[in-house]
Design an enzyme around this catalytic site. Structure first.
Site, mmCIF file in Angstrom:
data_model
loop_
_atom_site.group_PDB
_atom_site.id
_atom_site.type_symbol
_atom_site.label_atom_id
_atom_site.label_comp_id
_atom_site.label_asym_id
_atom_site.label_seq_id
_atom_site.Cartn_x
_atom_site.Cartn_y
_atom_site.Cartn_z
ATOM 1 N N HIS A 140 -5.274 -23.876 -63.517
ATOM 2 C CA HIS A 140 -4.638 -22.834 -64.328
ATOM 3 C C HIS A 140 -5.656 -22.213 -65.288
ATOM 4 O O HIS A 140 -5.764 -20.984 -65.400
ATOM 5 C CB HIS A 140 -3.467 -23.457 -65.097
ATOM 6 C CG HIS A 140 -2.828 -22.563 -66.105
ATOM 7 N ND1 HIS A 140 -1.619 -21.950 -65.903
ATOM 8 C CD2 HIS A 140 -3.231 -22.187 -67.358
ATOM 9 C CE1 HIS A 140 -1.302 -21.223 -66.971
ATOM 10 N NE2 HIS A 140 -2.269 -21.371 -67.863
ATOM 11 N N GLU A 141 -6.424 -23.065 -65.966
ATOM 12 C CA GLU A 141 -7.413 -22.566 -66.915
ATOM 13 C C GLU A 141 -8.554 -21.842 -66.209
ATOM 14 O O GLU A 141 -9.072 -20.840 -66.701
ATOM 15 C CB GLU A 141 -7.951 -23.715 -67.768
ATOM 16 C CG GLU A 141 -6.915 -24.395 -68.634
ATOM 17 C CD GLU A 141 -6.202 -23.433 -69.576
ATOM 18 O OE1 GLU A 141 -6.810 -22.404 -69.955
ATOM 19 O OE2 GLU A 141 -5.037 -23.689 -69.914
ATOM 20 N N HIS A 144 -7.667 -18.310 -65.607
ATOM 21 C CA HIS A 144 -7.890 -17.463 -66.783
ATOM 22 C C HIS A 144 -9.352 -17.007 -66.851
ATOM 23 O O HIS A 144 -9.646 -15.855 -67.173
ATOM 24 C CB HIS A 144 -7.544 -18.233 -68.059
ATOM 25 C CG HIS A 144 -6.073 -18.351 -68.324
ATOM 26 N ND1 HIS A 144 -5.197 -17.308 -68.176
ATOM 27 C CD2 HIS A 144 -5.326 -19.413 -68.740
ATOM 28 C CE1 HIS A 144 -3.979 -17.704 -68.488
ATOM 29 N NE2 HIS A 144 -4.030 -18.981 -68.826
ATOM 30 N N GLU A 213 0.119 -15.798 -68.013
ATOM 31 C CA GLU A 213 0.429 -17.218 -67.836
ATOM 32 C C GLU A 213 1.100 -17.460 -66.482
ATOM 33 O O GLU A 213 0.784 -18.426 -65.776
ATOM 34 C CB GLU A 213 1.332 -17.711 -68.971
ATOM 35 C CG GLU A 213 0.643 -17.830 -70.320
ATOM 36 C CD GLU A 213 -0.547 -18.768 -70.285
ATOM 37 O OE1 GLU A 213 -0.475 -19.825 -69.619
ATOM 38 O OE2 GLU A 213 -1.561 -18.435 -70.922
#
Length: 298
Positions: A140-141, A144, A213
């Protein structure tokens, strides 16, 4: 940047649309300032310097604020190993790895570009998650980082910084010192314009933050092929955050927009419109849908 994270056209469209609207507001705002006050140039220079510092040193600022420390593969072999595997899958540069000594279970990515990115996890997160759950959070990070979300959100917040600065100048400077009625009226108009522009930019950046997100959740699920692992991590972290004292959560809420999960107890948000993250139920529903697409159990 070359990466196997699939381009998210929806995210790209929203970034462009948000940037355009913020830019349009900025142009109108600056035009009003130039027409109404002699301090516009000074204010813009100051705000520009703040933006540059926030953008250029975002990794150092975030690590310092969260007491994060860069760790080597020898110091954190499992964490580095997981990030190495994910970066190989995503075909992207490996970011700097850091750990924050905090029982607050969370993670964030920061840095002005993929080559200057930092991924930081807390000891509380490492202690609570299983290896597959941790990989879901790290993916997930990394999403980003690949989508340059930190740089986009930093730039998008510039208008809010400028508007806030002008509001303070008007409230504590012009209105307090100028006794001339015309000058007071002009200052009041500037203050009101600042408040309106700040409010609009605030809502736009919150909208973009919530979508990014969801986009990062989807990218993580597709990259790892295990949506259920990310869903499990989200459920576990959100439940544990509810047990953390409110005083400790308040210290972390300034970084809500950068965290994997918001530093808020269930029901503590001011509403969907002002939230930096989508509701947990929405994120879990999306992951369940991705699991069905991949033919995996939810």
């Amino acid at each position: 940047m070359k990466t196997r994270f699939k381009p998210d056209r929806g995210l790209s469209r929203r970034m462009v649309a948000t940037g355009f609207l913020l830019g349009l507001l900025y142009v109108v705002f600056v035009a009003v300032l130039i027409a109404l006050t002699r301090s516009a140039f000074v204010a813009i220079v100051i705000a520009g310097a703040l933006l540059f510092g926030q953008y250029w040193f975002s990794d150092r600022i975030a690590l310092y604020a969260m007491h994060g420390k860069v760790v080597t593969p020898e110091q954190a072999p499992q964490l580095h190993g997981a990030i190495d595997r994910l970066c190989a899958l995503a075909d992207m540069p490996k970011p700097t790895v850091a750990i924050a000594d905090s029982d607050f279970p969370n993670a964030f990515a920061t840095g002005r570009s993929p080559k200057k990115a930092v991924i930081c996890v807390t000891t509380g997160l490492l202690r609570r998650l299983e290896p597959d759950e941790l990989e879901g959070v790290l993916a997930h990070e990394l999403s980003h980082v690949a989508h340059r979300d930190v740089a986009v959100m930093t730039i998008a917040s510039f208008l809010g910084v400028l508007a806030g600065l002008m509001t303070r100048i008007g409230l504590y400077g012009g209105l307090g010192r100028n006794r001339d009625q015309n000058a007071a009226v002009v200052t009041l108009i500037v203050v009101l314009a600042s408040v309106v522009v700040y409010a609009v930019s605030f809502l736009l950046t919150r909208l973009l933050s919530r979508y990014r997100e969801l986009a990062a959740d989807r990218a993580s699920a597709v990259l790892t092929g295990r949506p259920s692992s990310l869903a499990s991590a989200l459920t576990k972290v959100s439940g544990d955050i509810a047990q953390i004292p409110t005083r400790d959560l308040r210290q972390a809420q300034a970084f809500n927009a950068f965290f994997f999960a918001p530093a808020l107890k269930p029901g503590a948000s001011f509403g969907k419109l002002f939230a930096t993250h989508p509701p947990l139920e929405q994120r879990l529903d999306q992951l369940a849908g991705i699991a069905r697409e991949l033919g995996r159990p939810g």
